[in-house]
Scaffold this motif. Structure first.
Motif, short mmCIF file in Angstrom:
data_model
loop_
_atom_site.label_atom_id
_atom_site.label_comp_id
_atom_site.label_asym_id
_atom_site.label_seq_id
_atom_site.Cartn_x
_atom_site.Cartn_y
_atom_site.Cartn_z
N ARG A 38 -1.56 1.68 8.27
CA ARG A 38 -0.18 2.16 8.26
C ARG A 38 0.22 2.67 6.88
O ARG A 38 1.32 3.19 6.70
N ASP A 39 -0.66 2.53 5.92
CA ASP A 39 -0.45 3.05 4.57
C ASP A 39 0.84 2.49 3.96
O ASP A 39 1.69 3.23 3.45
N VAL A 40 0.98 1.15 3.98
CA VAL A 40 2.16 0.52 3.41
C VAL A 40 2.16 0.70 1.89
O VAL A 40 1.12 0.93 1.27
N GLU A 41 3.32 0.57 1.29
CA GLU A 41 3.48 0.83 -0.13
C GLU A 41 3.04 -0.34 -1.02
O GLU A 41 2.71 -0.15 -2.18
N GLY A 42 3.06 -1.55 -0.49
CA GLY A 42 2.75 -2.71 -1.31
C GLY A 42 1.26 -2.95 -1.50
O GLY A 42 0.42 -2.35 -0.81
#
Length: 282
Positions: free
Chosen positions: A94-98
Protein backbone atom coordinates in the motif's frame (compact mmCIF):
# COMPACT_ATOMS: atom_id res chain seq x y z
CA UNK A 1 -16.23 -7.99 28.91
CA UNK A 2 -17.12 -11.64 29.03
CA UNK A 3 -14.97 -14.29 27.42
CA UNK A 4 -15.74 -15.45 23.91
CA UNK A 5 -14.30 -18.34 21.92
CA UNK A 6 -14.49 -16.09 18.87
CA UNK A 7 -11.87 -13.67 20.18
CA UNK A 8 -8.94 -13.70 17.72
CA UNK A 9 -6.31 -14.06 20.44
CA UNK A 10 -7.96 -17.36 21.48
CA UNK A 11 -7.65 -18.84 18.00
CA UNK A 12 -3.93 -18.58 17.28
CA UNK A 13 -0.81 -16.49 18.03
CA UNK A 14 -0.92 -13.10 16.27
CA UNK A 15 1.78 -13.96 13.74
CA UNK A 16 -0.28 -17.03 12.76
CA UNK A 17 -3.79 -15.56 12.98
CA UNK A 18 -2.88 -12.55 10.81
CA UNK A 19 -1.91 -14.57 7.74
CA UNK A 20 -2.16 -13.49 4.11
CA UNK A 21 -5.92 -14.00 3.93
CA UNK A 22 -6.58 -12.06 7.13
CA UNK A 23 -4.17 -9.33 6.10
CA UNK A 24 -6.03 -8.78 2.82
CA UNK A 25 -9.22 -8.02 4.73
CA UNK A 26 -7.53 -4.98 6.25
CA UNK A 27 -6.89 -3.46 2.87
CA UNK A 28 -10.13 -4.50 1.13
CA UNK A 29 -12.88 -4.50 3.77
CA UNK A 30 -14.41 -1.03 3.92
CA UNK A 31 -15.98 -1.68 7.32
CA UNK A 32 -12.63 -2.61 8.86
CA UNK A 33 -11.02 0.47 7.31
CA UNK A 34 -13.83 2.64 8.70
CA UNK A 35 -13.55 1.26 12.24
CA UNK A 36 -9.75 1.39 12.28
CA UNK A 37 -9.79 5.00 11.10
CA UNK A 38 -12.36 6.02 13.71
CA UNK A 39 -10.38 4.52 16.56
CA UNK A 40 -7.09 5.94 15.28
CA UNK A 41 -8.56 9.44 15.16
CA UNK A 42 -9.86 9.09 18.69
CA UNK A 43 -6.50 7.75 19.94
CA UNK A 44 -4.66 10.70 18.41
CA UNK A 45 -7.18 13.08 19.96
CA UNK A 46 -6.46 11.56 23.38
CA UNK A 47 -2.72 12.13 22.84
CA UNK A 48 -3.41 15.89 23.10
CA UNK A 49 -0.59 16.74 20.71
CA UNK A 50 0.44 20.36 20.08
CA UNK A 51 -1.77 22.10 17.55
CA UNK A 52 -0.40 22.59 14.03
CA UNK A 53 2.88 20.85 14.84
CA UNK A 54 4.08 17.61 13.19
CA UNK A 55 5.06 14.96 15.73
CA UNK A 56 7.05 11.75 15.56
CA UNK A 57 4.77 8.92 16.68
CA UNK A 58 4.96 5.18 17.27
CA UNK A 59 2.18 2.85 16.09
CA UNK A 60 2.36 -0.46 17.99
CA UNK A 61 0.60 -3.29 16.18
CA UNK A 62 0.46 -1.17 13.03
CA UNK A 63 -0.75 -4.05 10.85
CA UNK A 64 -1.39 -3.05 7.25
CA UNK A 65 -0.89 0.64 8.02
CA UNK A 66 -4.48 1.85 8.33
CA UNK A 67 -3.74 3.77 11.53
CA UNK A 68 -0.61 5.10 9.88
CA UNK A 69 -2.73 6.46 7.05
CA UNK A 70 -4.58 8.62 9.55
CA UNK A 71 -1.34 9.75 11.18
CA UNK A 72 -0.04 10.82 7.78
CA UNK A 73 -3.29 12.63 6.98
CA UNK A 74 -3.01 14.46 10.30
CA UNK A 75 0.45 15.70 9.32
CA UNK A 76 2.58 13.46 11.56
CA UNK A 77 5.57 11.20 10.95
CA UNK A 78 5.47 7.66 12.29
CA UNK A 79 7.11 4.29 12.80
CA UNK A 80 5.01 1.11 12.85
CA UNK A 81 5.82 -2.15 14.65
CA UNK A 82 4.02 -5.44 14.04
CA UNK A 83 4.66 -9.15 14.55
CA UNK A 84 2.87 -10.29 11.38
CA UNK A 85 4.96 -10.40 8.20
CA UNK A 86 1.77 -10.77 6.14
CA UNK A 87 0.32 -7.55 7.55
CA UNK A 88 3.55 -5.65 7.01
CA UNK A 89 3.71 -6.96 3.43
CA UNK A 90 0.29 -5.44 2.80
CA UNK A 91 1.47 -2.16 4.31
CA UNK A 92 4.45 -2.18 1.93
CA UNK A 93 2.18 -2.92 -1.02
CA UNK A 94 0.00 0.00 0.00
CA UNK A 95 3.10 2.20 0.02
CA UNK A 96 2.42 3.73 3.45
CA UNK A 97 4.43 6.78 4.47
CA UNK A 98 5.78 5.47 7.78
CA UNK A 99 8.77 3.27 8.52
CA UNK A 100 7.94 -0.36 9.32
CA UNK A 101 9.57 -2.76 11.75
CA UNK A 102 8.95 -6.49 12.28
CA UNK A 103 8.96 -7.26 15.98
CA UNK A 104 7.24 -8.83 18.98
CA UNK A 105 6.21 -6.05 21.37
CA UNK A 106 6.36 -8.54 24.24
CA UNK A 107 10.13 -8.73 23.76
CA UNK A 108 10.47 -4.97 24.17
CA UNK A 109 10.99 -2.05 21.80
CA UNK A 110 14.44 -1.37 20.30
CA UNK A 111 14.30 2.43 20.15
CA UNK A 112 16.59 5.01 21.70
CA UNK A 113 15.42 6.95 24.78
CA UNK A 114 13.06 9.87 24.23
CA UNK A 115 12.65 9.13 20.53
CA UNK A 116 8.87 9.55 20.16
CA UNK A 117 6.41 12.35 20.91
CA UNK A 118 3.61 9.85 21.48
CA UNK A 119 2.37 6.34 20.84
CA UNK A 120 -0.92 4.83 19.67
CA UNK A 121 -1.99 1.22 19.43
CA UNK A 122 -5.25 -0.12 18.05
CA UNK A 123 -6.58 -3.54 19.08
CA UNK A 124 -3.15 -5.02 19.84
CA UNK A 125 -2.29 -4.79 23.54
CA UNK A 126 -4.65 -7.56 24.73
CA UNK A 127 -2.59 -10.11 22.76
CA UNK A 128 0.16 -9.79 25.38
CA UNK A 129 -2.19 -11.25 28.00
CA UNK A 130 -1.95 -14.66 26.30
CA UNK A 131 0.83 -17.20 26.81
CA UNK A 132 1.22 -18.57 23.29
CA UNK A 133 4.47 -20.33 24.17
CA UNK A 134 5.68 -22.19 27.26
CA UNK A 135 8.25 -19.46 27.79
CA UNK A 136 5.63 -16.70 27.74
CA UNK A 137 4.72 -14.99 30.98
CA UNK A 138 2.03 -12.31 30.35
CA UNK A 139 3.04 -10.12 33.33
CA UNK A 140 6.71 -10.21 32.32
CA UNK A 141 5.97 -9.55 28.65
CA UNK A 142 3.67 -6.64 29.51
CA UNK A 143 6.26 -5.15 31.85
CA UNK A 144 9.02 -5.57 29.25
CA UNK A 145 6.87 -3.81 26.67
CA UNK A 146 5.78 -0.94 28.93
CA UNK A 147 9.25 -0.34 30.37
CA UNK A 148 10.89 -0.09 26.95
CA UNK A 149 8.01 2.05 25.67
CA UNK A 150 8.40 4.38 28.64
CA UNK A 151 12.06 4.80 27.78
CA UNK A 152 11.39 5.50 24.11
CA UNK A 153 8.89 8.30 24.83
CA UNK A 154 9.84 11.92 25.42
CA UNK A 155 9.06 13.04 28.96
CA UNK A 156 5.54 14.36 29.14
CA UNK A 157 4.43 12.33 26.12
CA UNK A 158 1.37 10.10 26.12
CA UNK A 159 0.60 6.60 24.91
CA UNK A 160 -2.98 5.64 24.01
CA UNK A 161 -4.07 2.03 23.55
CA UNK A 162 -7.46 1.06 22.21
CA UNK A 163 -8.09 -2.40 23.62
CA UNK A 164 -10.77 -5.06 23.82
CA UNK A 165 -10.37 -6.33 27.41
CA UNK A 166 -11.70 -9.79 28.05
CA UNK A 167 -12.54 -9.17 31.70
CA UNK A 168 -11.71 -6.94 34.66
CA UNK A 169 -8.79 -9.16 35.67
CA UNK A 170 -7.15 -8.55 32.31
CA UNK A 171 -7.58 -4.81 32.72
CA UNK A 172 -5.98 -4.98 36.16
CA UNK A 173 -3.06 -7.00 34.79
CA UNK A 174 -2.41 -4.50 32.00
CA UNK A 175 -2.70 -1.37 34.13
CA UNK A 176 -0.62 -2.84 36.96
CA UNK A 177 2.32 -3.57 34.65
CA UNK A 178 2.03 -0.13 33.02
CA UNK A 179 2.19 1.60 36.41
CA UNK A 180 5.06 -0.65 37.49
CA UNK A 181 6.99 0.54 34.43
CA UNK A 182 6.57 4.17 35.53
CA UNK A 183 3.43 5.31 33.70
CA UNK A 184 0.56 7.19 35.25
CA UNK A 185 -2.90 7.60 33.74
CA UNK A 186 -5.94 5.37 33.47
CA UNK A 187 -8.78 4.05 31.36
CA UNK A 188 -10.99 6.27 29.22
CA UNK A 189 -14.27 4.63 28.23
CA UNK A 190 -16.29 6.03 25.35
CA UNK A 191 -20.05 5.38 25.30
CA UNK A 192 -20.00 3.19 28.46
CA UNK A 193 -23.75 2.48 28.26
CA UNK A 194 -23.68 1.16 24.71
CA UNK A 195 -22.93 -2.50 24.01
CA UNK A 196 -21.87 -1.79 20.42
CA UNK A 197 -20.24 1.64 20.57
CA UNK A 198 -18.41 1.12 23.88
CA UNK A 199 -14.63 1.52 23.48
CA UNK A 200 -11.77 1.26 25.97
CA UNK A 201 -8.72 3.50 25.70
CA UNK A 202 -5.81 3.11 28.10
CA UNK A 203 -4.31 6.60 28.33
CA UNK A 204 -0.81 6.68 29.84
CA UNK A 205 1.47 9.59 30.77
CA UNK A 206 5.26 9.25 30.61
CA UNK A 207 7.16 11.24 33.24
CA UNK A 208 4.53 13.90 33.93
CA UNK A 209 1.10 13.22 35.40
CA UNK A 210 -1.75 14.73 33.43
CA UNK A 211 -5.50 15.12 33.68
CA UNK A 212 -7.22 12.01 32.36
CA UNK A 213 -9.47 12.94 29.40
CA UNK A 214 -13.21 12.36 29.64
CA UNK A 215 -14.81 9.59 27.63
CA UNK A 216 -17.42 10.33 25.00
CA UNK A 217 -21.05 9.64 25.85
CA UNK A 218 -24.52 9.89 24.39
CA UNK A 219 -24.64 13.62 25.11
CA UNK A 220 -22.11 14.11 22.33
CA UNK A 221 -24.40 12.29 19.94
CA UNK A 222 -27.36 14.41 21.03
CA UNK A 223 -25.34 17.52 20.21
CA UNK A 224 -24.82 16.23 16.69
CA UNK A 225 -21.20 15.15 17.23
CA UNK A 226 -21.17 11.62 15.81
CA UNK A 227 -17.66 10.20 15.67
CA UNK A 228 -18.55 7.33 13.42
CA UNK A 229 -20.27 9.41 10.78
CA UNK A 230 -17.75 12.20 10.95
CA UNK A 231 -14.70 9.96 10.70
CA UNK A 232 -16.18 8.05 7.79
CA UNK A 233 -16.91 11.18 5.83
CA UNK A 234 -13.50 12.58 6.65
CA UNK A 235 -11.85 9.44 5.34
CA UNK A 236 -13.72 9.55 2.03
CA UNK A 237 -12.98 13.24 1.57
CA UNK A 238 -9.27 12.75 2.06
CA UNK A 239 -9.25 9.76 -0.29
CA UNK A 240 -10.52 11.99 -3.08
CA UNK A 241 -7.78 14.58 -2.61
CA UNK A 242 -5.03 12.89 -4.60
CA UNK A 243 -2.22 15.24 -5.45
CA UNK A 244 -3.47 17.91 -3.06
CA UNK A 245 -2.21 18.93 0.35
CA UNK A 246 -4.57 17.71 3.06
CA UNK A 247 -3.34 20.13 5.67
CA UNK A 248 -4.88 23.61 5.50
CA UNK A 249 -7.56 22.37 3.08
CA UNK A 250 -11.21 23.18 3.72
CA UNK A 251 -11.97 19.69 5.05
CA UNK A 252 -8.85 19.67 7.24
CA UNK A 253 -9.82 23.02 8.81
CA UNK A 254 -13.45 21.99 9.38
CA UNK A 255 -12.33 18.74 11.04
CA UNK A 256 -9.78 20.59 13.18
CA UNK A 257 -12.47 22.99 14.41
CA UNK A 258 -14.80 20.11 15.29
CA UNK A 259 -12.00 18.33 17.14
CA UNK A 260 -11.26 21.47 19.18
CA UNK A 261 -14.98 21.79 20.05
CA UNK A 262 -14.96 18.22 21.39
CA UNK A 263 -11.95 19.15 23.51
CA UNK A 264 -13.91 22.03 25.02
CA UNK A 265 -11.85 24.75 23.37
CA UNK A 266 -13.20 28.01 21.96
CA UNK A 267 -13.57 27.97 18.19
CA UNK A 268 -14.26 30.98 16.01
CA UNK A 269 -17.37 30.48 13.92
CA UNK A 270 -16.97 33.47 11.58
CA UNK A 271 -14.91 31.87 8.82
CA UNK A 272 -15.64 31.04 5.22
CA UNK A 273 -15.79 27.33 6.13
CA UNK A 274 -18.69 27.54 8.57
CA UNK A 275 -21.26 29.25 6.41
CA UNK A 276 -21.48 32.09 8.92
CA UNK A 277 -19.84 35.47 8.43
CA UNK A 278 -19.30 38.63 10.37
CA UNK A 279 -21.61 41.49 9.82
CA UNK A 280 -19.97 44.23 7.77
CA UNK A 281 -18.67 47.20 9.69
CA UNK A 282 -19.43 50.71 8.46
Amino acid sequence: MSSSCRRPEHMAPPEVFYNEDEAKKYSQNSRMIEIQTQMSERAVELLSLPEDQPCYLLDVGCGSGLSGDYLTEAGHYWVGVDISTAMLDVALQRDVEGDLLLGDMGEGLPFRPGMFDGCISISALQWLCNADKKTHSPPKRLYRFFSTLYSSLARGARAVFQIYPENSEQLELITAQAMKAGFTGGMVIDYPNSSKAKKFFLCLFAGVSGVLPKGLDTESTNRGVSNQAQFTSQRSRFKNMKGKSVKKSKDWIVEKKERRRRQGKDVRADTKYTGRHRKPRF
